[in-house]
Scaffold this motif. Structure first.
Motif, PDB file in Angstrom:
ATOM      1  N   GLY A   1     -11.316  81.237  29.503  1.00  0.00           N
ATOM      2  CA  GLY A   1     -10.234  82.130  30.048  1.00  0.00           C
ATOM      3  C   GLY A   1     -10.880  83.312  30.989  1.00  0.00           C
ATOM      4  N   TYR A   2     -12.102  83.760  30.248  1.00  0.00           N
ATOM      5  CA  TYR A   2     -12.658  85.065  30.753  1.00  0.00           C
ATOM      6  C   TYR A   2     -13.459  84.443  32.021  1.00  0.00           C
ATOM      7  N   ILE A   3     -13.949  83.259  32.218  1.00  0.00           N
ATOM      8  CA  ILE A   3     -14.547  82.862  33.519  1.00  0.00           C
ATOM      9  C   ILE A   3     -13.378  83.108  34.692  1.00  0.00           C
ATOM     10  N   ALA A   4     -12.323  82.213  34.188  1.00  0.00           N
ATOM     11  CA  ALA A   4     -11.191  82.247  35.140  1.00  0.00           C
ATOM     12  C   ALA A   4     -10.813  83.815  35.512  1.00  0.00           C
ATOM     13  N   PHE A   5     -10.831  84.789  34.523  1.00  0.00           N
ATOM     14  CA  PHE A   5     -10.583  85.998  34.637  1.00  0.00           C
ATOM     15  C   PHE A   5     -11.345  86.659  35.840  1.00  0.00           C
TER      16      PHE A   5
ATOM     17  N   LEU B   1     -21.046  82.943  17.771  1.00  0.00           N
ATOM     18  CA  LEU B   1     -21.976  83.514  18.893  1.00  0.00           C
ATOM     19  C   LEU B   1     -20.910  83.589  20.328  1.00  0.00           C
ATOM     20  N   ILE B   2     -20.472  82.661  20.584  1.00  0.00           N
ATOM     21  CA  ILE B   2     -19.341  82.636  21.899  1.00  0.00           C
ATOM     22  C   ILE B   2     -18.530  83.925  21.621  1.00  0.00           C
ATOM     23  N   THR B   3     -17.918  84.240  20.791  1.00  0.00           N
ATOM     24  CA  THR B   3     -17.031  85.457  20.424  1.00  0.00           C
ATOM     25  C   THR B   3     -17.687  86.660  20.818  1.00  0.00           C
ATOM     26  N   GLY B   4     -18.920  86.734  20.153  1.00  0.00           N
ATOM     27  CA  GLY B   4     -19.818  87.935  20.435  1.00  0.00           C
ATOM     28  C   GLY B   4     -19.992  88.092  21.883  1.00  0.00           C
TER      29      GLY B   4
ATOM     30  N   TRP C   1     -19.255  91.390  24.266  1.00  0.00           N
ATOM     31  CA  TRP C   1     -20.376  91.905  24.802  1.00  0.00           C
ATOM     32  C   TRP C   1     -20.092  91.995  26.183  1.00  0.00           C
ATOM     33  N   LEU C   2     -19.666  91.034  27.109  1.00  0.00           N
ATOM     34  CA  LEU C   2     -19.671  90.919  28.474  1.00  0.00           C
ATOM     35  C   LEU C   2     -18.085  91.616  28.647  1.00  0.00           C
ATOM     36  N   TRP C   3     -17.317  91.482  28.051  1.00  0.00           N
ATOM     37  CA  TRP C   3     -15.824  91.834  28.725  1.00  0.00           C
ATOM     38  C   TRP C   3     -15.053  92.637  27.633  1.00  0.00           C
ATOM     39  N   SER C   4     -15.703  93.153  26.618  1.00  0.00           N
ATOM     40  CA  SER C   4     -15.177  94.155  25.649  1.00  0.00           C
ATOM     41  C   SER C   4     -13.918  93.486  24.824  1.00  0.00           C
ATOM     42  N   TYR C   5     -13.425  94.199  23.935  1.00  0.00           N
ATOM     43  CA  TYR C   5     -12.386  93.772  23.168  1.00  0.00           C
ATOM     44  C   TYR C   5     -10.999  94.120  23.499  1.00  0.00           C
TER      45      TYR C   5
ATOM     46  N   LEU D   1      -5.466  88.430  26.841  1.00  0.00           N
ATOM     47  CA  LEU D   1      -6.754  87.984  26.841  1.00  0.00           C
ATOM     48  C   LEU D   1      -7.885  88.580  26.099  1.00  0.00           C
ATOM     49  N   THR D   2      -8.400  88.305  24.801  1.00  0.00           N
ATOM     50  CA  THR D   2      -9.268  88.888  24.045  1.00  0.00           C
ATOM     51  C   THR D   2     -10.184  88.022  23.442  1.00  0.00           C
TER      52      THR D   2
END
Length: 293
Positions: A47-51, A104-107, A111-115, A212-213
Protein backbone atom coordinates in the motif's frame (compact mmCIF):
# COMPACT_ATOMS: atom_id res chain seq x y z
CA UNK A 1 -36.00 -5.00 7.60
CA UNK A 2 -33.97 -2.04 6.34
CA UNK A 3 -31.74 -2.25 9.43
CA UNK A 4 -31.17 -5.96 8.90
CA UNK A 5 -30.22 -5.44 5.23
CA UNK A 6 -27.88 -2.60 6.22
CA UNK A 7 -26.15 -4.79 8.83
CA UNK A 8 -25.92 -7.65 6.34
CA UNK A 9 -24.30 -5.54 3.62
CA UNK A 10 -21.96 -3.78 6.06
CA UNK A 11 -20.94 -7.19 7.40
CA UNK A 12 -20.20 -8.47 3.90
CA UNK A 13 -18.13 -5.36 3.23
CA UNK A 14 -16.11 -5.85 6.42
CA UNK A 15 -15.79 -9.56 5.68
CA UNK A 16 -14.32 -8.77 2.27
CA UNK A 17 -11.42 -7.03 4.00
CA UNK A 18 -10.74 -10.13 6.08
CA UNK A 19 -11.17 -12.33 3.01
CA UNK A 20 -8.56 -10.42 0.98
CA UNK A 21 -5.89 -11.15 3.58
CA UNK A 22 -7.11 -14.68 4.25
CA UNK A 23 -6.80 -15.57 0.55
CA UNK A 24 -3.14 -14.51 0.57
CA UNK A 25 -2.52 -16.66 3.68
CA UNK A 26 -4.15 -19.65 1.98
CA UNK A 27 -2.06 -19.09 -1.14
CA UNK A 28 1.21 -19.21 0.85
CA UNK A 29 0.04 -22.30 2.71
CA UNK A 30 -1.00 -24.04 -0.50
CA UNK A 31 2.41 -23.31 -1.99
CA UNK A 32 4.71 -23.94 0.98
CA UNK A 33 2.70 -25.53 3.80
CA UNK A 34 3.47 -22.50 6.02
CA UNK A 35 1.20 -19.92 7.66
CA UNK A 36 2.61 -16.44 6.99
CA UNK A 37 1.87 -14.13 9.92
CA UNK A 38 3.66 -11.31 8.06
CA UNK A 39 1.08 -11.28 5.26
CA UNK A 40 -0.69 -8.24 6.66
CA UNK A 41 2.53 -6.25 6.99
CA UNK A 42 3.50 -7.16 3.42
CA UNK A 43 0.11 -5.88 2.24
CA UNK A 44 0.71 -2.61 4.13
CA UNK A 45 4.15 -2.26 2.50
CA UNK A 46 2.51 -2.69 -0.90
CA UNK A 47 0.00 0.00 0.00
CA UNK A 48 2.83 2.41 0.83
CA UNK A 49 4.63 1.57 -2.42
CA UNK A 50 1.48 2.44 -4.38
CA UNK A 51 1.08 5.59 -2.27
CA UNK A 52 4.63 6.65 -3.20
CA UNK A 53 3.94 6.22 -6.90
CA UNK A 54 0.79 8.32 -6.50
CA UNK A 55 2.94 11.04 -4.95
CA UNK A 56 4.95 11.18 -8.17
CA UNK A 57 1.77 11.76 -10.18
CA UNK A 58 1.33 8.20 -11.47
CA UNK A 59 -2.36 7.40 -12.23
CA UNK A 60 -4.05 5.18 -9.65
CA UNK A 61 -4.61 2.14 -11.89
CA UNK A 62 -1.04 2.23 -13.20
CA UNK A 63 0.36 2.69 -9.67
CA UNK A 64 -1.57 -0.38 -8.50
CA UNK A 65 -0.40 -2.51 -11.44
CA UNK A 66 3.23 -1.51 -10.89
CA UNK A 67 2.86 -2.22 -7.17
CA UNK A 68 1.44 -5.69 -7.83
CA UNK A 69 4.45 -6.53 -10.02
CA UNK A 70 6.94 -5.13 -7.48
CA UNK A 71 5.18 -7.01 -4.66
CA UNK A 72 5.48 -10.27 -6.60
CA UNK A 73 9.26 -9.86 -6.77
CA UNK A 74 9.47 -8.72 -3.13
CA UNK A 75 7.60 -11.87 -2.03
CA UNK A 76 9.82 -14.09 -4.17
CA UNK A 77 12.98 -12.46 -2.78
CA UNK A 78 11.76 -12.80 0.83
CA UNK A 79 11.17 -16.51 0.26
CA UNK A 80 14.54 -17.03 -1.42
CA UNK A 81 16.69 -15.00 0.98
CA UNK A 82 14.95 -15.54 4.33
CA UNK A 83 12.15 -18.07 4.48
CA UNK A 84 13.88 -20.88 2.57
CA UNK A 85 16.42 -21.27 5.36
CA UNK A 86 13.62 -22.33 7.71
CA UNK A 87 11.16 -24.17 5.47
CA UNK A 88 12.69 -27.58 6.08
CA UNK A 89 13.22 -27.02 9.80
CA UNK A 90 10.96 -26.90 12.82
CA UNK A 91 7.53 -25.45 11.86
CA UNK A 92 7.45 -23.48 15.11
CA UNK A 93 10.69 -21.74 14.11
CA UNK A 94 9.20 -20.78 10.76
CA UNK A 95 6.18 -19.26 12.53
CA UNK A 96 8.45 -17.17 14.76
CA UNK A 97 10.39 -16.02 11.68
CA UNK A 98 7.20 -14.76 9.98
CA UNK A 99 6.19 -12.95 13.19
CA UNK A 100 9.63 -11.33 13.26
CA UNK A 101 9.20 -10.39 9.61
CA UNK A 102 5.88 -8.75 10.48
CA UNK A 103 7.59 -6.61 13.13
CA UNK A 104 10.47 -5.74 10.78
CA UNK A 105 8.24 -4.64 7.89
CA UNK A 106 5.99 -2.63 10.19
CA UNK A 107 9.06 -0.85 11.59
CA UNK A 108 10.40 -0.14 8.10
CA UNK A 109 7.05 1.33 7.02
CA UNK A 110 6.95 3.55 10.13
CA UNK A 111 10.56 4.65 9.57
CA UNK A 112 10.07 5.54 5.91
CA UNK A 113 6.52 6.94 5.98
CA UNK A 114 5.84 7.64 9.71
CA UNK A 115 2.82 6.56 11.75
CA UNK A 116 0.61 9.36 10.44
CA UNK A 117 -2.63 8.37 8.76
CA UNK A 118 -2.41 8.79 4.99
CA UNK A 119 -5.46 9.17 2.77
CA UNK A 120 -5.42 6.65 -0.07
CA UNK A 121 -7.73 7.09 -3.07
CA UNK A 122 -10.28 4.41 -3.84
CA UNK A 123 -10.68 2.52 -7.08
CA UNK A 124 -14.43 2.99 -6.75
CA UNK A 125 -16.50 6.18 -6.35
CA UNK A 126 -17.38 7.16 -2.80
CA UNK A 127 -21.12 7.07 -3.44
CA UNK A 128 -24.07 5.15 -2.05
CA UNK A 129 -27.05 3.50 -3.66
CA UNK A 130 -30.40 2.46 -2.16
CA UNK A 131 -30.97 -1.30 -1.94
CA UNK A 132 -33.99 -2.84 -0.17
CA UNK A 133 -34.22 0.09 2.21
CA UNK A 134 -30.50 0.15 2.99
CA UNK A 135 -27.77 2.58 1.92
CA UNK A 136 -25.02 0.62 0.17
CA UNK A 137 -21.56 2.00 -0.55
CA UNK A 138 -20.39 1.57 -4.14
CA UNK A 139 -16.86 1.15 -2.78
CA UNK A 140 -17.98 -1.73 -0.58
CA UNK A 141 -19.77 -3.43 -3.45
CA UNK A 142 -16.72 -3.01 -5.67
CA UNK A 143 -14.46 -4.52 -3.01
CA UNK A 144 -16.79 -7.50 -2.58
CA UNK A 145 -16.89 -8.12 -6.35
CA UNK A 146 -13.09 -7.95 -6.65
CA UNK A 147 -12.60 -10.40 -3.77
CA UNK A 148 -15.12 -12.84 -5.27
CA UNK A 149 -13.32 -12.64 -8.63
CA UNK A 150 -9.94 -13.30 -6.97
CA UNK A 151 -11.44 -16.24 -5.05
CA UNK A 152 -12.72 -17.76 -8.29
CA UNK A 153 -9.38 -17.30 -10.05
CA UNK A 154 -7.46 -18.87 -7.16
CA UNK A 155 -9.81 -21.83 -6.97
CA UNK A 156 -9.50 -22.29 -10.73
CA UNK A 157 -5.71 -22.07 -10.54
CA UNK A 158 -5.37 -24.66 -7.77
CA UNK A 159 -7.82 -27.10 -9.32
CA UNK A 160 -7.47 -26.64 -13.06
CA UNK A 161 -3.92 -25.52 -13.90
CA UNK A 162 -0.54 -27.24 -13.90
CA UNK A 163 0.93 -24.43 -11.78
CA UNK A 164 -1.74 -24.82 -9.13
CA UNK A 165 -1.38 -28.60 -9.01
CA UNK A 166 2.41 -28.25 -8.80
CA UNK A 167 2.13 -25.77 -5.93
CA UNK A 168 -0.18 -28.13 -4.06
CA UNK A 169 2.18 -31.06 -4.66
CA UNK A 170 5.13 -29.06 -3.29
CA UNK A 171 3.19 -28.00 -0.18
CA UNK A 172 2.22 -31.61 0.56
CA UNK A 173 5.66 -33.20 0.09
CA UNK A 174 8.62 -31.25 -1.26
CA UNK A 175 10.88 -34.29 -1.53
CA UNK A 176 8.40 -36.30 -3.59
CA UNK A 177 7.80 -33.27 -5.80
CA UNK A 178 11.54 -32.92 -6.36
CA UNK A 179 11.88 -36.62 -7.22
CA UNK A 180 9.07 -36.13 -9.76
CA UNK A 181 11.18 -33.49 -11.50
CA UNK A 182 9.38 -30.39 -10.27
CA UNK A 183 11.47 -27.20 -9.75
CA UNK A 184 10.64 -26.98 -6.07
CA UNK A 185 12.73 -23.87 -5.36
CA UNK A 186 11.17 -21.87 -8.16
CA UNK A 187 7.67 -23.01 -7.22
CA UNK A 188 8.17 -21.86 -3.64
CA UNK A 189 9.32 -18.46 -4.89
CA UNK A 190 6.32 -18.23 -7.22
CA UNK A 191 3.95 -19.15 -4.38
CA UNK A 192 5.29 -16.40 -2.11
CA UNK A 193 5.38 -13.97 -5.02
CA UNK A 194 1.74 -14.62 -5.91
CA UNK A 195 0.70 -14.26 -2.28
CA UNK A 196 2.56 -10.93 -2.02
CA UNK A 197 0.88 -9.74 -5.24
CA UNK A 198 -2.50 -10.73 -3.84
CA UNK A 199 -1.58 -8.93 -0.62
CA UNK A 200 -0.89 -5.83 -2.69
CA UNK A 201 -4.43 -5.98 -4.06
CA UNK A 202 -5.72 -6.41 -0.51
CA UNK A 203 -3.68 -3.43 0.67
CA UNK A 204 -4.96 -1.00 -1.98
CA UNK A 205 -8.54 -2.18 -1.45
CA UNK A 206 -8.40 -1.80 2.34
CA UNK A 207 -6.36 1.43 2.58
CA UNK A 208 -9.19 3.75 1.40
CA UNK A 209 -11.50 2.32 4.07
CA UNK A 210 -9.07 2.24 7.02
CA UNK A 211 -6.57 4.98 6.00
CA UNK A 212 -2.96 3.97 5.36
CA UNK A 213 -0.90 3.39 8.53
CA UNK A 214 1.86 0.87 9.42
CA UNK A 215 -0.54 -1.02 11.69
CA UNK A 216 -3.48 -0.87 9.28
CA UNK A 217 -3.75 -4.64 8.89
CA UNK A 218 -3.08 -5.74 12.49
CA UNK A 219 -6.72 -6.21 13.48
CA UNK A 220 -7.68 -7.50 10.03
CA UNK A 221 -4.93 -10.16 10.32
CA UNK A 222 -6.53 -11.59 13.46
CA UNK A 223 -9.90 -11.87 11.73
CA UNK A 224 -8.26 -13.24 8.57
CA UNK A 225 -6.59 -16.01 10.59
CA UNK A 226 -9.98 -16.75 12.16
CA UNK A 227 -11.47 -17.01 8.66
CA UNK A 228 -8.65 -19.34 7.60
CA UNK A 229 -9.30 -21.63 10.56
CA UNK A 230 -13.05 -21.59 9.98
CA UNK A 231 -12.93 -22.03 6.22
CA UNK A 232 -9.99 -24.41 6.03
CA UNK A 233 -6.39 -23.82 4.97
CA UNK A 234 -6.94 -25.71 1.72
CA UNK A 235 -10.00 -23.85 0.42
CA UNK A 236 -10.04 -20.32 -1.09
CA UNK A 237 -13.83 -20.56 -1.33
CA UNK A 238 -14.02 -21.65 2.29
CA UNK A 239 -12.04 -18.72 3.70
CA UNK A 240 -14.10 -16.18 1.73
CA UNK A 241 -17.35 -17.73 3.00
CA UNK A 242 -15.95 -17.83 6.54
CA UNK A 243 -14.78 -14.20 6.36
CA UNK A 244 -18.21 -13.10 5.16
CA UNK A 245 -19.85 -15.16 7.93
CA UNK A 246 -17.63 -13.52 10.55
CA UNK A 247 -18.38 -10.02 9.30
CA UNK A 248 -22.13 -10.58 9.11
CA UNK A 249 -22.57 -12.45 12.42
CA UNK A 250 -20.39 -9.93 14.25
CA UNK A 251 -22.62 -7.07 13.06
CA UNK A 252 -25.87 -8.91 13.77
CA UNK A 253 -24.74 -10.04 17.22
CA UNK A 254 -23.73 -6.48 18.16
CA UNK A 255 -27.25 -5.20 17.45
CA UNK A 256 -29.59 -8.12 18.13
CA UNK A 257 -27.87 -9.89 21.07
CA UNK A 258 -28.06 -7.48 24.03
CA UNK A 259 -25.41 -9.06 26.27
CA UNK A 260 -22.84 -8.98 23.44
CA UNK A 261 -23.30 -5.47 22.03
CA UNK A 262 -20.54 -3.58 20.28
CA UNK A 263 -18.05 -4.12 23.11
CA UNK A 264 -18.05 -7.92 22.98
CA UNK A 265 -18.67 -8.51 19.28
CA UNK A 266 -14.96 -9.29 18.84
CA UNK A 267 -15.67 -12.56 20.69
CA UNK A 268 -18.01 -13.80 17.94
CA UNK A 269 -15.32 -15.20 15.57
CA UNK A 270 -13.59 -16.98 18.45
CA UNK A 271 -16.84 -18.62 19.53
CA UNK A 272 -17.30 -19.75 15.92
CA UNK A 273 -13.75 -21.14 15.88
CA UNK A 274 -14.40 -23.12 19.05
CA UNK A 275 -17.60 -24.63 17.68
CA UNK A 276 -16.10 -25.48 14.28
CA UNK A 277 -12.94 -27.02 15.73
CA UNK A 278 -15.04 -29.28 17.96
CA UNK A 279 -17.37 -30.38 15.16
CA UNK A 280 -15.05 -30.22 12.12
CA UNK A 281 -11.36 -29.65 12.98
CA UNK A 282 -10.26 -29.26 9.32
CA UNK A 283 -12.59 -26.27 8.85
CA UNK A 284 -15.91 -25.91 7.09
CA UNK A 285 -14.48 -26.52 3.61
CA UNK A 286 -11.08 -28.03 4.43
CA UNK A 287 -9.96 -31.52 3.54
CA UNK A 288 -9.27 -34.05 6.27
CA UNK A 289 -5.62 -35.16 6.26
CA UNK A 290 -5.14 -38.92 6.18
CA UNK A 291 -1.84 -40.23 7.50
CA UNK A 292 -0.74 -43.81 6.87
CA UNK A 293 1.00 -45.56 9.76
Amino acid sequence: MGTFIQLLIDGLSTGSIYAALALAIVLVHQATGMVNFAQGAMAVLSGYIAFTFLGFGVPLILAILITVVISFFVGAIVERVLIRKFEQGNPDTAVVVTIGLLTLITGICAWLWSYNNQLFPSLFPNQTIALLGASVSVRSLGTIIVILAIMGLLQLMFVGTKLGLALRAVSINQQSAAFAGMPVGRLLMVGWGLAAALGAVAGVLVAPQLTLTPGMMDTALVYALAAVILGGLTSPVGVVVAAALIGVLENLAAVYVPFIGHDLKVAVPFILIFVVLVVRPQGLFGRKTVVRV
